[in-house]
Write an enzyme that holds these catalytic residues in place. Sequence first.
Site, PDB file in Angstrom:
ATOM      1  N   ASP A   1       0.911  -1.135   0.000  1.00  0.00           N
ATOM      2  CA  ASP A   1       0.000   0.000   0.000  1.00  0.00           C
ATOM      3  C   ASP A   1       0.955   1.190   0.000  1.00  0.00           C
ATOM      4  O   ASP A   1       1.569   1.501   1.022  1.00  0.00           O
ATOM      5  CB  ASP A   1      -0.880   0.013   1.258  1.00  0.00           C
ATOM      6  N   HIS A   2       1.101   1.833  -1.159  1.00  0.00           N
ATOM      7  CA  HIS A   2       2.211   2.791  -1.250  1.00  0.00           C
ATOM      8  C   HIS A   2       2.019   3.997  -0.331  1.00  0.00           C
ATOM      9  O   HIS A   2       2.969   4.718  -0.074  1.00  0.00           O
ATOM     10  CB  HIS A   2       2.490   3.196  -2.703  1.00  0.00           C
TER      11      HIS A   2
ATOM     12  N   HIS B   1      -5.866   2.768   0.996  1.00  0.00           N
ATOM     13  CA  HIS B   1      -5.105   3.910   1.521  1.00  0.00           C
ATOM     14  C   HIS B   1      -5.826   4.656   2.655  1.00  0.00           C
ATOM     15  O   HIS B   1      -5.233   4.970   3.690  1.00  0.00           O
ATOM     16  CB  HIS B   1      -4.807   4.913   0.403  1.00  0.00           C
TER      17      HIS B   1
END
Length: 488
Positions: free
Chosen positions: A168-169, A231
């Site tokens: 999950d950047h 996110h």
Amino acid sequence: MIFGATGDLAKRKLFPSLYRLFSRNKLDKFAVIGVARRSLSNDDFQASVKESVISSLGNKEDLDQFVSHFYYQSHDVADSSSYVSLRNFADQIDADYELEGNRIFYLAMAPEFFGPIALHLKSDGLTDVKGYKRLVIEKPFGHDLESAKKLNQQIRSAFSEKEVYRIDHYLGKEMVRNIEVIRFANAIFEPLWNNRYISNIQITSSETLGVEERGRYYETSGALRDMLQNHMMQMVALLAMEPPISLTTDEVRSEKVRVFRSLRSVEGEEVKQYFVRGQYGEGMVEDVTVPKYRDEAMVDQESNTETFVAGKIMIDNFRWAGVPFYIRTGKRMATKSTKIVVQFKDIPMNLYYQTEKMLNPNLLVIHIQPEEGITLHLNAKKAGGHLDAQEVKLSFANTGIHAMNTPEGYEKLLYDCMRGDATNFTHWDEVAYSWAFVDKISAVWEKTKAAFPNYESGTMGPKAADELLEKDGFFWWPMAELEVDICK
Ligand code: NAD
């Protein structure tokens, strides 16, 4: 091994991030095998890696040395013989570079390939190594709980949970990582971090871009699945979790999971009380007229897909009972910004009512992107004259990293994975709870046709998103008011 090495993600994020690690001497013995469908020579692949680093970071002296570690294998993801030749090639590279059998498989490919590739990696012997084996997997992790479970079963038949690194950047972003430090390293915040002192928390992640060329994918996803399930929910978990007993991966993850377990489930008729969906119409963004979502490429003229979602999330535990977490995210909005606003409760009695207006509540603003910093909004005496109170903002800005979508997040995550630190990757339990929460909302939205488009491009979303807060006596803090000079 990067699967999807000719793709957009590899070029824009992974290669520049690997170069940065290399230039910081974080990569010692390493080799990268790029894997993708088209046939390409090693030289051409190395040239494309070089080009992607140059376009992201500029020319560098040691680039030739860096790209000499890159190799290319053309590959058919469905064909066992492709994997067998990849295994032989990898074994040879392993010996040449003395890699001790340590292997990271990065799946930067369309999600339908994640499961089949993982299964082949095992059945065709690529995971039979004497060192570590790790699987890095991009989003989306499934489309709903059912498909995520199926994908997880396929992956877990080849890799253990500890070997799976679900990206999950947002968890690579500097200020998202800073949330726990701000919370757990400051005596002034943690005692106030609960329903006695906090009135509400607002998380906004707005984009000015439209769906661009991702219409086909986005039609099946929408803002709820594309942004909220992963996110936004991760940011909620970091803000709401209990202090872990230590910062080990297991402890941090288990506290996050406890937040997901405490989410108040919203279903059926309740969905419209707690969630608002939107889809952009025509409008002006940064002085340019832009088309409505339904006129974008690969989008249905009657599309029921949401490009905006706002919601009120309640966490039913001792710490947070009664405190709404408002979240909103969308495309084609007025500004490009991700911010968290923690709004503290009003003081019990206002001695300064005689001044021209009510006191502002204290706010702690965490600027995630494009600015990175923290602002604390306080009230202090206006200089001179009477005892008038005015709002002052104390600010801290992270210098250096200001550009949107810089590769730094990926750089940190890649490095974490190499070190075997999975703390900033999502555990299966987090994924599952989050899908279970989101599925109940999409079940209602998929059944009913929305009156789209319902917000003009270049605005902050539909009116109903404002009403969501107004009915609780709150309002979204205007993004422009939260900016401060040093953050620009
Ligand atoms: P892309 O379409 O640009 O690249 C896909 C890659 O997969 C190419 O290298 C292509 O050759 C390869 N490929 C496709 N079909 C293949 C096949 N049958 N056999 C072998 N190789 C095949 O996609 P992308 O934008 O790089 O995205 C990759 C993944 O990363 C997706 O899961 C996406 O959701 C995720 N992701 C991308 C971004 C981004 O910024 N691009 C951001 C977040 C997540």
